[in-house]
Design a protein around this motif. Structure first.
Motif, PDB file in Angstrom:
ATOM      1  N   TYR A  11       0.824  -1.209   0.000  1.00 53.42           N
ATOM      2  CA  TYR A  11       0.000   0.000   0.000  1.00 53.42           C
ATOM      3  C   TYR A  11       0.858   1.258   0.000  1.00 53.42           C
ATOM      4  O   TYR A  11       0.482   2.264  -0.609  1.00 53.42           O
ATOM      5  CB  TYR A  11      -0.958  -0.015   1.191  1.00 53.42           C
ATOM      6  CG  TYR A  11      -1.885  -1.214   1.129  1.00 53.42           C
ATOM      7  CD1 TYR A  11      -2.935  -1.252   0.224  1.00 53.42           C
ATOM      8  CD2 TYR A  11      -1.689  -2.314   1.951  1.00 53.42           C
ATOM      9  CE1 TYR A  11      -3.764  -2.353   0.138  1.00 53.42           C
ATOM     10  CE2 TYR A  11      -2.520  -3.420   1.872  1.00 53.42           C
ATOM     11  CZ  TYR A  11      -3.551  -3.433   0.970  1.00 53.42           C
ATOM     12  OH  TYR A  11      -4.375  -4.526   0.885  1.00 53.42           O
ATOM     13  N   GLU A  12       1.975   1.206   0.670  1.00 49.74           N
ATOM     14  CA  GLU A  12       2.890   2.348   0.647  1.00 49.74           C
ATOM     15  C   GLU A  12       3.408   2.575  -0.765  1.00 49.74           C
ATOM     16  O   GLU A  12       3.547   3.719  -1.210  1.00 49.74           O
ATOM     17  CB  GLU A  12       4.035   2.129   1.627  1.00 49.74           C
ATOM     18  CG  GLU A  12       3.586   2.201   3.081  1.00 49.74           C
ATOM     19  CD  GLU A  12       4.663   1.777   4.079  1.00 49.74           C
ATOM     20  OE1 GLU A  12       5.807   1.518   3.656  1.00 49.74           O
ATOM     21  OE2 GLU A  12       4.339   1.711   5.270  1.00 49.74           O
ATOM     22  N   ILE A  15       0.732   4.361  -2.756  1.00 40.35           N
ATOM     23  CA  ILE A  15       0.688   5.782  -2.394  1.00 40.35           C
ATOM     24  C   ILE A  15       1.846   6.530  -3.041  1.00 40.35           C
ATOM     25  O   ILE A  15       1.656   7.606  -3.624  1.00 40.35           O
ATOM     26  CB  ILE A  15       0.685   5.952  -0.860  1.00 40.35           C
ATOM     27  CG1 ILE A  15      -0.653   5.471  -0.298  1.00 40.35           C
ATOM     28  CG2 ILE A  15       0.950   7.407  -0.465  1.00 40.35           C
ATOM     29  CD1 ILE A  15      -0.714   5.415   1.215  1.00 40.35           C
ATOM     30  N   GLU A  16       3.035   5.975  -2.953  1.00 43.76           N
ATOM     31  CA  GLU A  16       4.198   6.637  -3.557  1.00 43.76           C
ATOM     32  C   GLU A  16       4.032   6.764  -5.068  1.00 43.76           C
ATOM     33  O   GLU A  16       4.420   7.766  -5.669  1.00 43.76           O
ATOM     34  CB  GLU A  16       5.487   5.878  -3.206  1.00 43.76           C
ATOM     35  CG  GLU A  16       5.875   5.976  -1.737  1.00 43.76           C
ATOM     36  CD  GLU A  16       5.979   7.414  -1.244  1.00 43.76           C
ATOM     37  OE1 GLU A  16       6.546   8.276  -1.960  1.00 43.76           O
ATOM     38  OE2 GLU A  16       5.479   7.689  -0.133  1.00 43.76           O
ATOM     39  N   GLN A  27       1.257  11.899   1.200  1.00 46.71           N
ATOM     40  CA  GLN A  27       0.658  10.626   1.591  1.00 46.71           C
ATOM     41  C   GLN A  27      -0.738  10.847   2.166  1.00 46.71           C
ATOM     42  O   GLN A  27      -1.676  10.104   1.856  1.00 46.71           O
ATOM     43  CB  GLN A  27       1.552   9.923   2.612  1.00 46.71           C
ATOM     44  CG  GLN A  27       2.865   9.458   2.043  1.00 46.71           C
ATOM     45  CD  GLN A  27       3.775   8.858   3.104  1.00 46.71           C
ATOM     46  OE1 GLN A  27       3.595   9.088   4.301  1.00 46.71           O
ATOM     47  NE2 GLN A  27       4.761   8.091   2.655  1.00 46.71           N
ATOM     48  N   ALA A  30      -3.234  11.432  -0.601  1.00 44.83           N
ATOM     49  CA  ALA A  30      -3.549  10.178  -1.293  1.00 44.83           C
ATOM     50  C   ALA A  30      -4.544   9.349  -0.485  1.00 44.83           C
ATOM     51  O   ALA A  30      -5.500   8.795  -1.033  1.00 44.83           O
ATOM     52  CB  ALA A  30      -2.274   9.378  -1.551  1.00 44.83           C
ATOM     53  N   ILE A  31      -4.355   9.298   0.820  1.00 42.20           N
ATOM     54  CA  ILE A  31      -5.268   8.540   1.681  1.00 42.20           C
ATOM     55  C   ILE A  31      -6.635   9.211   1.726  1.00 42.20           C
ATOM     56  O   ILE A  31      -7.665   8.534   1.680  1.00 42.20           O
ATOM     57  CB  ILE A  31      -4.658   8.355   3.082  1.00 42.20           C
ATOM     58  CG1 ILE A  31      -3.441   7.423   2.984  1.00 42.20           C
ATOM     59  CG2 ILE A  31      -5.686   7.814   4.064  1.00 42.20           C
ATOM     60  CD1 ILE A  31      -2.597   7.364   4.226  1.00 42.20           C
ATOM     61  N   ALA A  34      -8.409   8.306  -1.405  1.00 43.29           N
ATOM     62  CA  ALA A  34      -8.841   6.907  -1.360  1.00 43.29           C
ATOM     63  C   ALA A  34     -10.077   6.742  -0.490  1.00 43.29           C
ATOM     64  O   ALA A  34     -11.017   6.018  -0.855  1.00 43.29           O
ATOM     65  CB  ALA A  34      -7.703   6.021  -0.846  1.00 43.29           C
TER      66      ALA A  34
END
Length: 84
Positions: A11-12, A15-16, A27, A30-31, A34
């Motif tokens: 998941y990281e 995001i990256e 980050q 992005a979350i 989502a």
């Protein structure tokens, strides 16, 4: 509200990748995207399921598998239940 979350490597990486492509600046952004997307998805799924239920009920009515009553019939039944 501050929140620390350990998402794990896959998941990281997602995001990256979103940040690298310019879809999110951070980050946290992005979350947030989502979560907003997931909320819309859940709402759309709820509407889809309600519509499917309505379609199924209508199909049962049209095929004669489900009995229907007029509003007047329902009112008469309710009135009989109230008066002994």
């Amino acid at each position: 509200m501050a929140l620390t979350v350990n998402l794990g490597t896959p998941y990281e990486a997602i995001i990256e990748n979103l940040i690298r492509k310019g879809y999110a600046g951070t980050q946290a952004e992005a979350i947030r995207h989502a979560l907003a997307f997931y909320e819309r998805y859940i709402e759309e799924e709820e509407v889809r399921l309600v519509n499917k239920g309505i379609e199924d009920a209508m199909a049962r009515i049209e095929s004669g598998q489900a009995k229907t009553s007029s509003l007047e019939e329902v009112r008469k039944r309710q009135a009989r239940k109230r008066c002994p």
